[in-house]
Scaffold this motif. Structure first.
Motif, short mmCIF file in Angstrom:
data_model
loop_
_atom_site.label_atom_id
_atom_site.label_comp_id
_atom_site.label_asym_id
_atom_site.label_seq_id
_atom_site.Cartn_x
_atom_site.Cartn_y
_atom_site.Cartn_z
N ARG A 91 0.80 -1.21 0.00
CA ARG A 91 0.00 0.00 0.00
C ARG A 91 0.84 1.27 0.00
O ARG A 91 0.30 2.37 0.09
N THR A 92 2.15 1.13 -0.10
CA THR A 92 3.05 2.28 -0.12
C THR A 92 3.47 2.60 -1.55
O THR A 92 3.83 1.70 -2.31
N ASN A 93 3.43 3.83 -1.91
CA ASN A 93 3.85 4.25 -3.24
C ASN A 93 5.36 4.03 -3.41
O ASN A 93 6.15 4.46 -2.56
N THR A 94 5.73 3.36 -4.46
CA THR A 94 7.15 3.05 -4.67
C THR A 94 7.93 4.21 -5.27
O THR A 94 9.16 4.18 -5.30
N VAL A 95 7.23 5.23 -5.76
CA VAL A 95 7.89 6.34 -6.45
C VAL A 95 7.93 7.56 -5.54
O VAL A 95 6.92 7.94 -4.93
N ARG A 96 9.09 8.14 -5.43
CA ARG A 96 9.22 9.39 -4.68
C ARG A 96 8.52 10.52 -5.44
O ARG A 96 8.74 10.70 -6.63
N ARG A 97 7.70 11.25 -4.73
CA ARG A 97 7.01 12.38 -5.35
C ARG A 97 7.83 13.66 -5.29
O ARG A 97 7.56 14.61 -6.02
N ILE A 98 8.82 13.69 -4.40
CA ILE A 98 9.68 14.86 -4.26
C ILE A 98 11.12 14.42 -4.43
O ILE A 98 11.55 13.42 -3.84
N LYS A 99 11.86 15.13 -5.23
CA LYS A 99 13.26 14.78 -5.46
C LYS A 99 14.05 14.90 -4.16
O LYS A 99 13.95 15.91 -3.46
#
Length: 333
Positions: free
Chosen positions: A223-231
């Motif tokens: 349930r955790t997003n694998t992609v960072r939304r902030i650099k």
């Protein structure tokens, strides 16, 4: 778990029992059991929870089942016709949402299998140290010392070389490390739970509790997003590197030192002095001057402060522990 979920689990490949590859005990069955446990828990989660992209669990499970079934068929009986059927199934996944979910499921399958395989390597290594496992290569300090002595180097020469040797490993914020720290923490806890399961004789209640703990970590990762939304900033990269130091290196290096001393004693020479450091660590995260516009002198100074603070915390915690362990009233000067 439902029968549909069970169909998603890749059937284990039958292997011979103890004695395979020169092993005195069976190491393959525990690996199969770990992979089966992790994949079973993941598939049950897929059935019970919507995907991260908001899709339909039943449809996702059906798609994954079809692809897995055809993949196993191609693996056991490879043919051009089976391969083309598999390609057709993959191309039949329509829409970005479904593509994301299918890719994510297989990503999680492979990640969990990798965790199980790493635990298997630890199991084999421990078995080798007990004389129960044959490895494809030698990897202990005692093995290295024996090889050197077979080539004519004396134990005294080996110890003297170690006294003069200095190895420095430098940490870097490599861009290929794409996994988020949040997920790495969860995968690390899954590995710890598998190790506990492997090394401990558990009661039925403890087995149920451990299984629930593993399932909780897998669910949280799913349930955790694998992609960072902030650099990530240089400070974030430094904190990630410090997390590696705190979670593993801080305890692994002393254990390696003990292993090295034991190996030296086994060849008849003294262990290294307590103040001899064979391996040290450095980092150029936040200190590189290769044109990164985000790394300035101010950033470097802040990262140094963070590093000093985290190192001081580690040392303080160890000293606090020693205060209770060294409880004797009278001691030698």
């Amino acid at each position: 778990m439902s029968d549909d979920a069970n169909h998603l689990v890749t059937a284990p490949i039958p292997l011979s029992k103890g004695g395979a590859d020169g092993d005195a005990v069976d190491f393959q069955s525990p690996l199969q059991a770990d992979v089966l446990l992790l994949s079973t828990l993941l598939t049950s989660i897929i059935k019970e929870h919507a995907g991260v992209a908001g899709g339909t669990p039943a449809k996702l499970a059906s798609t994954i089942e079809s692809i897995l079934t055809k993949s196993r068929e191609y693996f056991t009986h490879p043919s051009e016709d089976t391969f083309n059927q598999l390609v057709t199934l993959v191309r039949g996944v329509e829409g970005k949402r479904e593509l994301v979910e299918v890719a994510r499921v297989f990503h999680e399958f492979l990640t969990l299998a990798d965790i199980a395989e790493r635990q298997h390597r630890v199991r084999r290594w421990r078995g080798y140290r007990r004389g129960e496992s044959s490895l494809f290569f030698r990897q202990t300090c005692q093995d290295a010392f024996k090889l050197l002595m077979d080539k004519g180097f004396s134990p005294a020469t080996i110890r003297e070389t170690l006294m003069n040797q200095q190895v420095e490993l430098v940490l870097t914020a490599h861009p290929t490390q794409a996994a988020r720290r949040t997920l790495l923490d969860k995968y690390f806890r899954i590995a710890e739970l598998l190790e506990t399961r492997d090394k401990t004789i558990l009661t039925p209640e403890e087995q149920t509790t451990l299984r629930a703990s593993i399932r909780r970590e897998i669910l949280a990762a799913w349930r955790t997003n694998t992609v960072r939304r902030i650099k990530p900033t240089p400070e974030d990269e430094a904190r990630n590197a410090l997390m590696v130091l705190e979670a593993s290196i801080w305890t692994a290096v002393p254990r390696f030192g003990n292993t090295l001393d034991h190996a030296l004693e086994s060849i008849g020479v003294e262990e290294l002095p307590a103040d001899k450091t064979v391996v040290t660590f450095g980092s150029w995260i936040g200190g590189d001057r290769d044109g990164n516009p985000y790394v300035t002198s101010t950033v470097t100074n802040e990262i140094l402060k963070i590093s000093h603070w985290r190192a001081s915390t580690l040392i303080y915690n160890d000293i606090a522990t020693l205060m209770f362990e060294l409880s004797m009233t009278h001691a030698s000067p």
